[in-house]
Design a protein around this motif. Structure first.
Motif, PDB file in Angstrom:
ATOM      1  N   ALA A  33       7.878  -2.060 -23.224  1.00 56.77           N
ATOM      2  CA  ALA A  33       6.427  -2.300 -23.208  1.00 56.77           C
ATOM      3  C   ALA A  33       5.835  -2.005 -24.574  1.00 56.77           C
ATOM      4  O   ALA A  33       5.004  -2.773 -25.083  1.00 56.77           O
ATOM      5  N   PHE A  34       6.259  -0.900 -25.182  1.00 58.91           N
ATOM      6  CA  PHE A  34       5.748  -0.537 -26.504  1.00 58.91           C
ATOM      7  C   PHE A  34       6.148  -1.564 -27.559  1.00 58.91           C
ATOM      8  O   PHE A  34       5.307  -2.021 -28.344  1.00 58.91           O
ATOM      9  N   LEU A  35       7.414  -1.961 -27.574  1.00 58.00           N
ATOM     10  CA  LEU A  35       7.885  -2.903 -28.596  1.00 58.00           C
ATOM     11  C   LEU A  35       7.262  -4.288 -28.434  1.00 58.00           C
ATOM     12  O   LEU A  35       6.836  -4.900 -29.412  1.00 58.00           O
ATOM     13  N   PHE A  36       7.181  -4.770 -27.200  1.00 55.08           N
ATOM     14  CA  PHE A  36       6.526  -6.053 -26.972  1.00 55.08           C
ATOM     15  C   PHE A  36       5.022  -5.940 -27.238  1.00 55.08           C
ATOM     16  O   PHE A  36       4.387  -6.903 -27.668  1.00 55.08           O
ATOM     17  N   GLY A  37       4.458  -4.751 -26.979  1.00 55.05           N
ATOM     18  CA  GLY A  37       3.043  -4.524 -27.285  1.00 55.05           C
ATOM     19  C   GLY A  37       2.765  -4.603 -28.769  1.00 55.05           C
ATOM     20  O   GLY A  37       1.722  -5.101 -29.198  1.00 55.05           O
ATOM     21  N   LEU A  38       3.705  -4.105 -29.579  1.00 50.29           N
ATOM     22  CA  LEU A  38       3.552  -4.228 -31.031  1.00 50.29           C
ATOM     23  C   LEU A  38       3.522  -5.696 -31.455  1.00 50.29           C
ATOM     24  O   LEU A  38       2.723  -6.086 -32.309  1.00 50.29           O
ATOM     25  N   ALA A  39       4.397  -6.498 -30.856  1.00 46.13           N
ATOM     26  CA  ALA A  39       4.421  -7.930 -31.192  1.00 46.13           C
ATOM     27  C   ALA A  39       3.126  -8.609 -30.760  1.00 46.13           C
ATOM     28  O   ALA A  39       2.537  -9.392 -31.517  1.00 46.13           O
ATOM     29  N   ALA A  40       2.673  -8.307 -29.548  1.00 46.19           N
ATOM     30  CA  ALA A  40       1.411  -8.890 -29.069  1.00 46.19           C
ATOM     31  C   ALA A  40       0.246  -8.413 -29.926  1.00 46.19           C
ATOM     32  O   ALA A  40      -0.670  -9.185 -30.244  1.00 46.19           O
ATOM     33  N   GLY A  41       0.288  -7.155 -30.322  1.00 45.91           N
ATOM     34  CA  GLY A  41      -0.766  -6.608 -31.165  1.00 45.91           C
ATOM     35  C   GLY A  41      -0.798  -7.240 -32.549  1.00 45.91           C
ATOM     36  O   GLY A  41      -1.861  -7.460 -33.119  1.00 45.91           O
ATOM     37  N   ALA A  42       0.373  -7.536 -33.087  1.00 44.96           N
ATOM     38  CA  ALA A  42       0.425  -8.184 -34.406  1.00 44.96           C
ATOM     39  C   ALA A  42      -0.215  -9.571 -34.362  1.00 44.96           C
ATOM     40  O   ALA A  42      -0.993  -9.933 -35.258  1.00 44.96           O
ATOM     41  N   THR A  43       0.088 -10.339 -33.323  1.00 42.11           N
ATOM     42  CA  THR A  43      -0.508 -11.679 -33.221  1.00 42.11           C
ATOM     43  C   THR A  43      -2.006 -11.592 -32.949  1.00 42.11           C
ATOM     44  O   THR A  43      -2.784 -12.366 -33.505  1.00 42.11           O
ATOM     45  N   GLY A  44      -2.410 -10.631 -32.120  1.00 40.74           N
ATOM     46  CA  GLY A  44      -3.840 -10.462 -31.841  1.00 40.74           C
ATOM     47  C   GLY A  44      -4.614 -10.007 -33.062  1.00 40.74           C
ATOM     48  O   GLY A  44      -5.726 -10.478 -33.322  1.00 40.74           O
ATOM     49  N   THR A  45      -4.025  -9.107 -33.832  1.00 37.05           N
ATOM     50  CA  THR A  45      -4.679  -8.627 -35.056  1.00 37.05           C
ATOM     51  C   THR A  45      -4.813  -9.759 -36.070  1.00 37.05           C
ATOM     52  O   THR A  45      -5.849  -9.895 -36.729  1.00 37.05           O
ATOM     53  N   ALA A  46      -3.776 -10.567 -36.187  1.00 31.34           N
ATOM     54  CA  ALA A  46      -3.844 -11.712 -37.100  1.00 31.34           C
ATOM     55  C   ALA A  46      -4.965 -12.660 -36.690  1.00 31.34           C
ATOM     56  O   ALA A  46      -5.727 -13.139 -37.549  1.00 31.34           O
ATOM     57  N   GLU A  47      -5.087 -12.939 -35.403  1.00 23.39           N
ATOM     58  CA  GLU A  47      -6.178 -13.805 -34.912  1.00 23.39           C
ATOM     59  C   GLU A  47      -7.535 -13.181 -35.236  1.00 23.39           C
ATOM     60  O   GLU A  47      -8.442 -13.862 -35.713  1.00 23.39           O
ATOM     61  N   LEU A  48      -7.662 -11.892 -34.974  1.00 28.74           N
ATOM     62  CA  LEU A  48      -8.926 -11.202 -35.200  1.00 28.74           C
ATOM     63  C   LEU A  48      -9.345 -11.268 -36.667  1.00 28.74           C
ATOM     64  O   LEU A  48     -10.510 -11.544 -36.982  1.00 28.74           O
ATOM     65  N   LEU A  49      -8.410 -11.052 -37.550  1.00 30.97           N
ATOM     66  CA  LEU A  49      -8.746 -10.995 -38.973  1.00 30.97           C
ATOM     67  C   LEU A  49      -8.866 -12.366 -39.634  1.00 30.97           C
ATOM     68  O   LEU A  49      -9.607 -12.524 -40.602  1.00 30.97           O
ATOM     69  N   MET A  50      -8.169 -13.364 -39.100  1.00 32.01           N
ATOM     70  CA  MET A  50      -8.119 -14.669 -39.776  1.00 32.01           C
ATOM     71  C   MET A  50      -9.099 -15.711 -39.235  1.00 32.01           C
ATOM     72  O   MET A  50      -9.414 -16.666 -39.931  1.00 32.01           O
ATOM     73  N   VAL A  51      -9.573 -15.530 -37.998  1.00 25.51           N
ATOM     74  CA  VAL A  51     -10.466 -16.536 -37.406  1.00 25.51           C
ATOM     75  C   VAL A  51     -11.902 -16.007 -37.443  1.00 25.51           C
ATOM     76  O   VAL A  51     -12.222 -15.024 -36.771  1.00 25.51           O
TER      77      VAL A  51
END
Length: 171
Positions: free
Chosen positions: A78-96
């Motif tokens: 859960a933690f490792l997959f959460g990091l991956a989901a968080g990375a994509t979400g953070t990229a969306e937040l900062l880039m859009v």
């Protein structure tokens, strides 16, 4: 000077957020063939958070070592997959721009970072002895993480369904 601040009847106030040039730019840019990666990847840490709590509860109920072992694997994954989901979400937040300008997107981000911290703590706590870690603190941390994942999931769903943030509008 104070008289200029008074709104007259019939005059509409302008919202500077709505007037922002990128306000309507909310389409996902982090994806594969038009499918947003964040939306696809959040299901795994959410499900595994519930699995960790379920495995803890089953260990408490049955005393079977299998469930304590299943809980440490679910917590870590859960933690490792959460990091991956968080990375994509953070990229969306900062880039859009249309996502970045909205306060609810930042609320979701902050709660999701809190969730990642709890998931990491839950996994780390179990690494020293997964069987002894379940009761009482492991199951309490798992229960709390279930509550936090529900709150952040509700906020994320609201962003998608009410504001259409991070979605793909098609070609």
């Amino acid at each position: 000077m104070a008289e200029e601040m008074v709104q007259t009847e019939g005059e509409q106030l302008e919202d500077p957020i709505l007037e922002h040039e990128g306000y309507d730019d909310t389409e996902s840019i982090i994806g594969i063939w038009g499918h947003p990666l964040h939306a696809m990847s959040v299901a795994f840490p959410v499900a595994l958070t519930f699995c960790t709590f379920g495995a803890d509860a089953l260990y408490w109920w049955s005393g079977e070592l299998f469930w304590a072992r299943a809980a440490i694997w679910a917590a870590g994954t859960a933690f490792l997959f959460g990091l991956a989901a968080g990375a994509t979400g953070t990229a969306e937040l900062l880039m859009v721009p249309g996502i970045r300008i909205r306060a609810p997107a930042w609320s979701h981000f902050v709660i999701a970072v809190l969730l990642l911290s709890i998931l990491g703590a839950n996994w780390g706590y179990r690494l020293q002895g997964f069987e002894a870690a379940v009761l009482p603190y492991g199951i309490l941390i798992s229960g709390f993480s279930v509550l936090v994942v529900m709150v952040t999931g509700w906020h994320g769903g609201k962003l998608v369904f009410d504001y259409r943030l991070g979605t793909s509008k098609g070609s």
